[in-house]
Design a protein around this motif. Sequence first.
Motif, PDB file in Angstrom:
ATOM      1  N   PRO A  73      75.290 -20.441  28.761  1.00 41.86           N
ATOM      2  CA  PRO A  73      74.557 -21.271  29.690  1.00 41.86           C
ATOM      3  C   PRO A  73      73.783 -22.345  28.954  1.00 41.86           C
ATOM      4  O   PRO A  73      73.450 -22.208  27.793  1.00 41.86           O
ATOM      5  CB  PRO A  73      73.587 -20.275  30.376  1.00 41.86           C
ATOM      6  CG  PRO A  73      73.448 -19.160  29.403  1.00 41.86           C
ATOM      7  CD  PRO A  73      74.725 -19.061  28.649  1.00 41.86           C
TER       8      PRO A  73
ATOM      9  N   THR B 208      64.186 -23.435  37.304  1.00 43.94           N
ATOM     10  CA  THR B 208      65.636 -23.380  37.301  1.00 43.94           C
ATOM     11  C   THR B 208      66.266 -24.739  37.359  1.00 43.94           C
ATOM     12  O   THR B 208      67.468 -24.866  37.282  1.00 43.94           O
ATOM     13  CB  THR B 208      66.137 -22.553  38.490  1.00 43.94           C
ATOM     14  OG1 THR B 208      65.635 -23.140  39.664  1.00 43.94           O
ATOM     15  CG2 THR B 208      65.754 -21.126  38.399  1.00 43.94           C
TER      16      THR B 208
ATOM     17  N   GLN C  15      77.964 -18.564  35.791  1.00 39.74           N
ATOM     18  CA  GLN C  15      76.860 -19.181  35.049  1.00 39.74           C
ATOM     19  C   GLN C  15      76.145 -20.222  35.893  1.00 39.74           C
ATOM     20  O   GLN C  15      74.919 -20.348  35.827  1.00 39.74           O
ATOM     21  CB  GLN C  15      77.397 -19.788  33.758  1.00 39.74           C
ATOM     22  CG  GLN C  15      77.803 -18.730  32.745  1.00 39.74           C
ATOM     23  CD  GLN C  15      78.577 -19.312  31.583  1.00 39.74           C
ATOM     24  OE1 GLN C  15      79.166 -20.375  31.686  1.00 39.74           O
ATOM     25  NE2 GLN C  15      78.581 -18.606  30.466  1.00 39.74           N
TER      26      GLN C  15
ATOM     27  N   ARG D 107      69.712 -26.181  35.421  1.00 40.95           N
ATOM     28  CA  ARG D 107      70.509 -25.145  34.775  1.00 40.95           C
ATOM     29  C   ARG D 107      71.772 -24.810  35.566  1.00 40.95           C
ATOM     30  O   ARG D 107      72.393 -23.812  35.350  1.00 40.95           O
ATOM     31  CB  ARG D 107      69.689 -23.879  34.615  1.00 40.95           C
ATOM     32  CG  ARG D 107      68.503 -24.103  33.723  1.00 40.95           C
ATOM     33  CD  ARG D 107      68.082 -22.785  33.104  1.00 40.95           C
ATOM     34  NE  ARG D 107      66.842 -23.021  32.410  1.00 40.95           N
ATOM     35  CZ  ARG D 107      65.700 -22.497  32.795  1.00 40.95           C
ATOM     36  NH1 ARG D 107      65.650 -21.689  33.790  1.00 40.95           N
ATOM     37  NH2 ARG D 107      64.607 -22.767  32.130  1.00 40.95           N
ATOM     38  N   THR D 108      72.122 -25.630  36.516  1.00 36.65           N
ATOM     39  CA  THR D 108      73.257 -25.289  37.346  1.00 36.65           C
ATOM     40  C   THR D 108      74.584 -25.704  36.760  1.00 36.65           C
ATOM     41  O   THR D 108      75.612 -25.354  37.280  1.00 36.65           O
ATOM     42  CB  THR D 108      73.098 -25.956  38.714  1.00 36.65           C
ATOM     43  OG1 THR D 108      72.997 -27.369  38.508  1.00 36.65           O
ATOM     44  CG2 THR D 108      71.895 -25.445  39.432  1.00 36.65           C
TER      45      THR D 108
ATOM     46  N   HIS E 186      71.174 -11.647  36.166  1.00 39.19           N
ATOM     47  CA  HIS E 186      70.966 -12.974  36.728  1.00 39.19           C
ATOM     48  C   HIS E 186      71.081 -14.057  35.671  1.00 39.19           C
ATOM     49  O   HIS E 186      71.256 -15.215  35.991  1.00 39.19           O
ATOM     50  CB  HIS E 186      69.594 -13.062  37.396  1.00 39.19           C
ATOM     51  CG  HIS E 186      69.581 -12.414  38.744  1.00 39.19           C
ATOM     52  ND1 HIS E 186      68.524 -12.524  39.601  1.00 39.19           N
ATOM     53  CD2 HIS E 186      70.498 -11.651  39.383  1.00 39.19           C
ATOM     54  CE1 HIS E 186      68.779 -11.851  40.709  1.00 39.19           C
ATOM     55  NE2 HIS E 186      69.972 -11.309  40.596  1.00 39.19           N
TER      56      HIS E 186
ATOM     57  N   ARG F 156      73.919 -18.207  37.991  1.00 42.81           N
ATOM     58  CA  ARG F 156      73.002 -17.340  37.268  1.00 42.81           C
ATOM     59  C   ARG F 156      73.268 -15.853  37.515  1.00 42.81           C
ATOM     60  O   ARG F 156      72.376 -15.051  37.695  1.00 42.81           O
ATOM     61  CB  ARG F 156      71.555 -17.686  37.615  1.00 42.81           C
ATOM     62  CG  ARG F 156      71.179 -19.098  37.217  1.00 42.81           C
ATOM     63  CD  ARG F 156      69.738 -19.443  37.484  1.00 42.81           C
ATOM     64  NE  ARG F 156      69.432 -19.431  38.898  1.00 42.81           N
ATOM     65  CZ  ARG F 156      68.607 -18.584  39.461  1.00 42.81           C
ATOM     66  NH1 ARG F 156      68.007 -17.672  38.738  1.00 42.81           N
ATOM     67  NH2 ARG F 156      68.367 -18.637  40.751  1.00 42.81           N
TER      68      ARG F 156
ATOM     69  N   ARG G 151      68.875 -15.457  33.853  1.00 36.85           N
ATOM     70  CA  ARG G 151      67.814 -16.455  33.863  1.00 36.85           C
ATOM     71  C   ARG G 151      67.049 -16.418  32.549  1.00 36.85           C
ATOM     72  O   ARG G 151      66.799 -15.367  31.992  1.00 36.85           O
ATOM     73  CB  ARG G 151      66.867 -16.172  35.029  1.00 36.85           C
ATOM     74  CG  ARG G 151      65.750 -17.180  35.185  1.00 36.85           C
ATOM     75  CD  ARG G 151      64.942 -16.822  36.430  1.00 36.85           C
ATOM     76  NE  ARG G 151      63.754 -17.641  36.534  1.00 36.85           N
ATOM     77  CZ  ARG G 151      63.748 -18.864  37.009  1.00 36.85           C
ATOM     78  NH1 ARG G 151      64.872 -19.409  37.388  1.00 36.85           N
ATOM     79  NH2 ARG G 151      62.629 -19.549  37.101  1.00 36.85           N
ATOM     80  N   ASP G 152      66.673 -17.604  32.026  1.00 38.33           N
ATOM     81  CA  ASP G 152      66.048 -17.662  30.717  1.00 38.33           C
ATOM     82  C   ASP G 152      64.535 -17.508  30.772  1.00 38.33           C
ATOM     83  O   ASP G 152      63.954 -16.759  29.998  1.00 38.33           O
ATOM     84  CB  ASP G 152      66.363 -18.997  30.031  1.00 38.33           C
ATOM     85  CG  ASP G 152      67.832 -19.090  29.627  1.00 38.33           C
ATOM     86  OD1 ASP G 152      68.358 -20.188  29.672  1.00 38.33           O
ATOM     87  OD2 ASP G 152      68.411 -18.054  29.276  1.00 38.33           O
TER      88      ASP G 152
ATOM     89  N   SER H   7      72.414 -15.882  42.879  1.00 38.99           N
ATOM     90  CA  SER H   7      71.282 -15.028  42.518  1.00 38.99           C
ATOM     91  C   SER H   7      70.182 -15.131  43.570  1.00 38.99           C
ATOM     92  O   SER H   7      69.490 -14.154  43.856  1.00 38.99           O
ATOM     93  CB  SER H   7      70.740 -15.420  41.140  1.00 38.99           C
ATOM     94  OG  SER H   7      70.052 -16.647  41.186  1.00 38.99           O
TER      95      SER H   7
END
Length: 790
Positions: A15, A3, A518, A6-7, A577, A521, A579-580, A688
């Motif tokens: 995102p 993660t 975003q 990615r913030t 969430h 997440r 998340r990728d 999340s």
Amino acid sequence: MSTAGRTAPTRPDRPAHPDETRAVHGARWIAVASLAVGVLNYGYALLLTRLLDVRAYAVFAAGQGLVLSVATVALVSIPWVLAQALARARTDTERAEAVRFATVAATLGALVTAAAVAAVASRFASPATVLVLAAGTFLIFVTTVTVGWLQGTERMRTLACVTTGEAVLKVAVGLLLVSVLGLSDTGALAALGIAVLPFLLWWPRGLGTGGHRPRFAVRAYGDLWRRAGKIAALQGLVALLSTIDVVVITVLPTDRAAAASYQASVMVGRIPLFLAGAIAMAFLPALARRSAGTPLAASAVRMYLTVALPFTVVCATAPQAVLTTVFPAGYAMMSTLLVFTAISGLAVGALTLAATFCQAVDDFGCLRQQLLGLAVYVAALVVGWRAGGVVGLAGGVAAGTLVATVLLVGRLIRRQGFGALVRPSLVAPLLLTALFLALRGTPVLWTVAATAVGAYGTVRFLRHRSPAEPSRPSLLAGRPPSAPAGAETVRLLTDAVWHGLARRADDQLLRRALVLAQRNRVAGRLARRYPDRLAGPLADADRANDRLRANLATATGLLAAAGVPAVVIRADADGGHGRDDFDLVVPEDRWSAADRALTGWYRHRSRYWLERSTKVLLEPADGGPAAHLHRTVSWYGVPVIPTGDLFARAVPHHGDGDGGRRLVPDPADQLRIRLAHGLFRNQTLDLSDLLAIRPLLTPGVTARAQRAAEREGWPLALRGALTAATDAIERLDRGQTVRLPLPLPVPLSLRAGLEHAGGLLRSGRRGPAARELALRVPLVMAKKLRRADL
């Protein structure tokens, strides 16, 4: 873990993509390295004006100009083609063939270019110097394979550090050869080739044979050869425009003092060229993924003009008294020549950016404008020389460069529109020019003003931020707000995500909540509360979750078929969430087997430089969610949860129709992984995380987690993070607002590193303990600065 980075999404409708995150971080490293290399190169050249006589310096400047011109062509043709081929390769065979092509191209190019450099250098240098220049050219060309390999595998930090080390080594070796061994211009030029030898340490190895194509078959790689040739021609013409005058001045019938003055003036006046090169290298990967006329190009131009315009004014108005303080007495003409070389330096920097914008969108038709510009440039140079000697040549070069730049920029506007440009205000440059002209008679005041303007421009450049840029139309009308999230925004988000309530909100408030979602997440969860108004984000979240489930099932199925056990430590595909990627831990003795089992599923593998021994990123061929394959649960190479204990307590997962084939951590391990990720990696817990932690806060789970943390050496840190999370969850349950993402106290993170290092030492793991101690303070400070920018 996965993660990181990615913030801070770039837009509320999308995102940040992992590719973009890597590109942005890599661009920063390359830009800083380019700046450091430029400073070292100019310092080296300035020192040589003191160590070499005028004749020797003229030879050195001409030889360095030749090498820099061929290096420019080499560095923007072979590495770029190799990097692109590596990024698109789906198998090890394709990667091996790309490296083989680059090796063939580099070797052939090295031989041809070294012979050409030797032929030109024989006009102004001794046989020994000619040999040194030819050998250095050969080495520079060959080592571009390493540059392309590091770019293609996205090891930008390594590339930046090696490039900076090359400049440091060049200065050290050059000064040794010149001042200690007395090798004069030959020694100074020999350092150029010696300095690139460390690149061979990162030469791509272990790729196999790469197919059965003949090693030196020119027609074996048609597309790659054509692309490399076009890029070399495009950038080669820019290099010619920036170096012809430096070489020509050495063979013209003029005295050596005038030639040296001109070359030193070019060295100073063309600093904007190196600035433009750094910006072009930083922006090219992102520009290549966008359409023509992108606002990102305008941001690059703005960064360039921020420093280049005031620098040009300062150079053009430099008093003679200041120049004689910096340069020896033999460079008396510099005050006059700098007026012209500063203008040509500004223009050739702009030409470099324009050529880069064309290259990014494969617009190689601009070669016609470049050839016309080169012809005008040469004609202006000849006319200027005949009309006014060295000063006339400088004026002709400035005029020719301006015309060449206008021709290429004109095509750029016709093909890409004004979106690639900015319209700079001329008021500030004119006022600066008037100010510095007025102060020119007072060198002390001029120096103070120049220092202040330079510092201001540098700060603006380093703090420059590109405006957010969408890849598709915005989901909500209007622009997203730039103000930080306030209490109303947090309340709207937590009411929707935490309590399931859809409060009434205007578009502006909902946009702010989407941005905050975003960052935390939970964009999909927010969209589910407002399905009509956030239909786009909701559809994106559903697609992302479907692809994540599919890729996770495929990856774990391949591992299971190969007999490789894996524990899924993070994969937040629960419908919101956002998340990728997903994270898998495999036993260390099954690491290679896991990699082989997934070969064919992933098209690209890369490693983060601080976690090279513990984690690899595997990106699938379909471009969907990637797998982060871990040897152990660790952060930045420092293990936290032993792999054996993780597998011993892991339980089957029976969701998503996988029949329990997938292993997930025990609840106590899940709790510790979440808290450790926030504590040792992010220094924050996003919404999340809090949602995932909430159902784990039972007395039995927390007690087991605490006992395990005591064995692992971080019980106090776990207790502190658990207290912070519990307090935030209780406040959210009561309907109160909390700061999101939730920052963990800096003292807690620092104490956690010290406590954990002590636990590692007591268990006999000195290496990880030392790594924990060395990295803790820099990482905590870096995360704190990043949070301050959000």
